[in-house]
Design a protein around this motif. Structure first.
Motif, PDB file in Angstrom:
ATOM      1  N   LYS A 219       0.823  -1.203   0.000  1.00 27.13           N
ATOM      2  CA  LYS A 219       0.000   0.000   0.000  1.00 27.13           C
ATOM      3  C   LYS A 219       0.857   1.254   0.000  1.00 27.13           C
ATOM      4  O   LYS A 219       0.590   2.216  -0.731  1.00 27.13           O
TER       5      LYS A 219
ATOM      6  N   GLU B 215       2.403   1.633  -3.356  1.00 27.90           N
ATOM      7  CA  GLU B 215       1.422   2.186  -4.302  1.00 27.90           C
ATOM      8  C   GLU B 215       1.220   3.670  -4.053  1.00 27.90           C
ATOM      9  O   GLU B 215       1.108   4.467  -4.997  1.00 27.90           O
ATOM     10  N   ALA B 216       1.151   4.014  -2.720  1.00 20.72           N
ATOM     11  CA  ALA B 216       0.968   5.428  -2.391  1.00 20.72           C
ATOM     12  C   ALA B 216       2.157   6.253  -2.867  1.00 20.72           C
ATOM     13  O   ALA B 216       1.993   7.357  -3.417  1.00 20.72           O
TER      14      ALA B 216
ATOM     15  N   LYS C 145       4.198   5.449  -5.277  1.00 20.23           N
ATOM     16  CA  LYS C 145       4.158   5.463  -6.738  1.00 20.23           C
ATOM     17  C   LYS C 145       3.140   6.486  -7.234  1.00 20.23           C
ATOM     18  O   LYS C 145       3.408   7.271  -8.161  1.00 20.23           O
ATOM     19  N   LYS C 146       1.971   6.467  -6.577  1.00 21.32           N
ATOM     20  CA  LYS C 146       0.933   7.414  -6.966  1.00 21.32           C
ATOM     21  C   LYS C 146       1.375   8.848  -6.680  1.00 21.32           C
ATOM     22  O   LYS C 146       1.143   9.765  -7.485  1.00 21.32           O
ATOM     23  N   ALA C 147       2.031   9.031  -5.493  1.00 22.21           N
ATOM     24  CA  ALA C 147       2.520  10.364  -5.144  1.00 22.21           C
ATOM     25  C   ALA C 147       3.565  10.833  -6.146  1.00 22.21           C
ATOM     26  O   ALA C 147       3.592  12.015  -6.540  1.00 22.21           O
ATOM     27  N   GLU C 148       4.442   9.891  -6.574  1.00 22.70           N
ATOM     28  CA  GLU C 148       5.460  10.243  -7.569  1.00 22.70           C
ATOM     29  C   GLU C 148       4.813  10.621  -8.894  1.00 22.70           C
ATOM     30  O   GLU C 148       5.210  11.609  -9.547  1.00 22.70           O
ATOM     31  N   GLN C 149       3.792   9.810  -9.258  1.00 22.83           N
ATOM     32  CA  GLN C 149       3.082  10.139 -10.499  1.00 22.83           C
ATOM     33  C   GLN C 149       2.388  11.485 -10.384  1.00 22.83           C
ATOM     34  O   GLN C 149       2.401  12.293 -11.336  1.00 22.83           O
ATOM     35  N   GLU C 150       1.784  11.725  -9.226  1.00 26.63           N
ATOM     36  CA  GLU C 150       1.118  13.005  -9.016  1.00 26.63           C
ATOM     37  C   GLU C 150       2.132  14.164  -9.051  1.00 26.63           C
ATOM     38  O   GLU C 150       1.854  15.232  -9.610  1.00 26.63           O
TER      39      GLU C 150
ATOM     40  N   LYS D 241       3.114  14.702 -12.514  1.00 25.66           N
ATOM     41  CA  LYS D 241       2.018  15.343 -13.232  1.00 25.66           C
ATOM     42  C   LYS D 241       1.949  16.839 -12.886  1.00 25.66           C
ATOM     43  O   LYS D 241       1.824  17.696 -13.781  1.00 25.66           O
TER      44      LYS D 241
END
Length: 307
Positions: free
Chosen positions: A161, A164-165, A167-172, A175
């Motif tokens: 988790k 994923e967080a 990874k998502k934070a990096e993607q965000e 972005k």
């Protein structure tokens, strides 16, 4: 008369001897012997006859011997009976002792069996308790194992988790970084365009200044003034706006319809009021002249509330 007296006397003497002997040999208890004798008168009358009679001593002795033999036989019989009784008593005693030993042995065996049973029960209880303890320990170990497995699974899930967080934070982040770059590029271009527009306005202002001598407004300036006047009519002013200004960009259709309005900077309250006034106007004055319209279709205006 004499023979009768003799017989009577002999009989009495024999009875006395027998009774005496029987008393000595058979019982030590005194007994009262009742002997019926002749009356004193008869004794007195027969006194001389008695004295004259000589008792047959041999017969008496013989009778005494017989009585002794009988007594001895009775004694032997009694002794034998006593010996038999003693033997029976001894046998009975032995039997009782044997029975007592047998009962004692049975009691010892019973106690031994009870002791063995008690020990067996204790051993069984200990074995059962040990088994229960082992089962309890095994269950605790199994519970600990399941708990550890669950903790490991939870930790793995939590790590996934978090990954994923991240990874998502990096993607965000990427972005937002891209959007920020795009926004910065847009603002750079907008600033560049604004600078160019300012330069253009400055040039126009210079041209207008040069044309001041003629006191004639160009068509563009005229319509700009008209547009500002129309917007000023709808502008709701507040004391808070005093001394403040806002610059806006207006895009117009060929018929004067406002297609887009955007704040280019200034006081927020003034900008909101200006934009609201432009939208209330819906359409603004434009020239039918193509060249003039080209100058009006995308214009920047600065508004300063007149308070």
């Amino acid at each position: 008369m004499l023979p009768s007296l003799l017989k009577s006397t002999s009989l009495h003497i024999a009875l006395v001897v027998v009774l005496v002997l029987s008393t000595n040999f058979q019982s030590s208890e005194p007994k009262v012997l009742e002997v019926q004798l002749n009356s004193p008168q008869e004794l007195a009358n027969n006194k001389q006859a008695v004295e004259a009679i000589s008792v047959d001593q041999k017969a008496v002795n013989q009778r005494i011997e017989e009585l002794k033999k009988q007594d001895a036989e009775k004694k032997r019989t009694e002794q034998q009976r006593l010996r038999d009784l003693e033997k029976r008593a001894e046998n009975a005693k032995k039997q009782r002792e044997e029975e007592a030993r047998r009962i004692k042995k049975l009691e010892q065996q019973r106690k031994q069996k009870e002791l063995e049973k008690k020990e067996a029960d204790v051993a069984a209880a200990q074995a059962q308790k040990k088994q229960q303890d082992e089962q309890k320990k095994a269950k605790q170990a199994e519970d600990e194992k399941l708990k550890s497995q669950k903790a490991a699974q939870d930790a793995l899930a939590e790590r996934k988790k978090q990954e994923e967080a991240l990874k998502k934070a990096e993607q965000e982040r990427l972005k937002k970084e891209a959007e920020a770059k795009a926004e910065a590029e847009r603002k750079r271009r907008q600033a560049q365009e604004e600078q160019m527009l300012q330069e253009q306005l400055a040039q126009e202002q210079a041209a207008r200044n040069r044309a001041k001598r003629q006191q004639v407004l160009t068509e563009v300036e005229k319509y700009q003034a008209m547009i500002q006047a129309r917007i000023q009519q709808n502008l709701l002013q507040d004391e808070k706006m005093k001394g403040k200004q806002c610059k806006v960009n207006i895009k117009l259709a060929f018929n004067g319809l406002v297609t887009q309005v955007e704040s280019l900077g200034g006081d927020k309250l003034v900008c909101e009021a200006v934009i609201r006034a432009i939208r209330m106007a819906e359409t603004l004055p434009v020239s039918k002249d193509k060249d003039v319209f080209e100058q009006l279709k995308n214009i920047n205006l600065t508004f300063k509330p007149e308070l």
